[in-house]
Design a protein around this motif. Structure first.
Motif, PDB file in Angstrom:
ATOM      1  N   GLU A 112       0.803  -1.227   0.000  1.00  0.00           N
ATOM      2  CA  GLU A 112       0.000   0.000   0.000  1.00  0.00           C
ATOM      3  C   GLU A 112       0.839   1.283   0.000  1.00  0.00           C
ATOM      4  N   ALA A 113       2.101   1.190  -0.462  1.00  0.00           N
ATOM      5  CA  ALA A 113       2.906   2.404  -0.632  1.00  0.00           C
ATOM      6  C   ALA A 113       2.226   3.280  -1.673  1.00  0.00           C
ATOM      7  N   GLY A 114       2.118   4.577  -1.365  1.00  0.00           N
ATOM      8  CA  GLY A 114       1.395   5.483  -2.244  1.00  0.00           C
ATOM      9  C   GLY A 114       2.279   6.264  -3.182  1.00  0.00           C
ATOM     10  N   ASP A 115       1.696   7.302  -3.759  1.00  0.00           N
ATOM     11  CA  ASP A 115       2.391   8.152  -4.733  1.00  0.00           C
ATOM     12  C   ASP A 115       3.651   8.742  -4.114  1.00  0.00           C
ATOM     13  N   GLY A 116       4.804   8.495  -4.762  1.00  0.00           N
ATOM     14  CA  GLY A 116       6.074   9.026  -4.294  1.00  0.00           C
ATOM     15  C   GLY A 116       6.732   8.231  -3.189  1.00  0.00           C
TER      16      GLY A 116
END
Length: 233
Positions: A186-190
């Motif tokens: 679930e790592a997001g944008d950037g």
């Protein structure tokens, strides 16, 4: 509002000023190399007495050394330009193996030498020219580059271009990875992907990488890291 500065890649890609046609000729390349050689020698001479009192001998010698290398490249390119124009006779086959090259090499087997020499390298052309010089004494059959290469060139690009485009594709994928949310961690944008314990990892999870590659390849027209079509072929 001022226009944004061009990126290094955009500046490098602007090659229109180097050539009169769609693609640069070897004759044009030889002229540019020769002109650059002269400019470096002129700069080296100017730096012998700069406006500021700084001893620049190492830089001057580096410029002169580089100019010598460029002069050699210019001379080689000039010779190859004459070869491709048909001014220089070439042996029909490689003297050491008897293998053909150019159109005659299609469907031939040359595994020990990295495949058939349908598109010859600069060193192979120089060797073929040297072999042709012995034609009278050794009975070497000769041809010219235009004769041997009829019908070849459409849809072809150099290994250097293929490698550069692969690097550009990989850089696009690396940037695209960070724009996507990872379905595993679930790592997001950037954000970089993380381990189960929360440690950041330089390598993204496989699913995130796969999704990024699929989007970039669809956008650039690639199949894996290979271009589906060569631009401007």
């Amino acid at each position: 509002m001022t226009e944004p500065y061009e990126t290094a890649a955009e500046t490098e890609a602007d090659t229109n000023g180097l050539m009169t046609g769609r693609r640069i000729t070897l004759d044009e390349a030889a002229a540019w190399l020769s002109a650059t050689d002269l400019r470096l020698r002129q700069l080296a001479r100017a730096l012998e007495a700069p406006a500021e009192p700084v001893e620049l001998e190492p830089t001057i010698e580096s410029l002169r050394s580089e100019s010598t290398r460029l002069r050699e490249l210019a001379e080689r390119m000039h010779f190859l330009a004459r070869v491709t124009d048909g001014d220089v006779p070439l042996a029909k086959v490689f003297r050491d193996t008897g293998d053909p090259w150019g159109v005659a090499a299609r469907d031939s087997d040359r595994k020990a030498y990295g495949g058939p020499a349908i598109v010859p390298t600069q060193w192979q052309l120089i060797k073929l020219a040297r072999d042709a010089e012995r034609a009278e004494t050794r009975g070497v059959e000769t041809t010219t580059f235009p004769e041997a290469m009829k019908g070849i060139g459409i849809g072809w690009e150099s290994k250097a271009a293929t490698a550069r485009r692969r690097q550009e594709r990989n850089a696009e994928v690396a940037a695209e990875v960070l724009r996507k949310t990872c379905k595993t961690c679930e790592a997001g944008d950037g954000e970089q992907c993380r381990t189960k314990s929360g440690w950041p990892a330089e390598q993204p999870h496989v699913g995130r990488q796969r999704d990024a590659e699929a989007d970039v390849d669809a956008r650039l027209g690639y199949l894996g890291d290979n271009p589906v079509a060569v631009p401007d072929a």
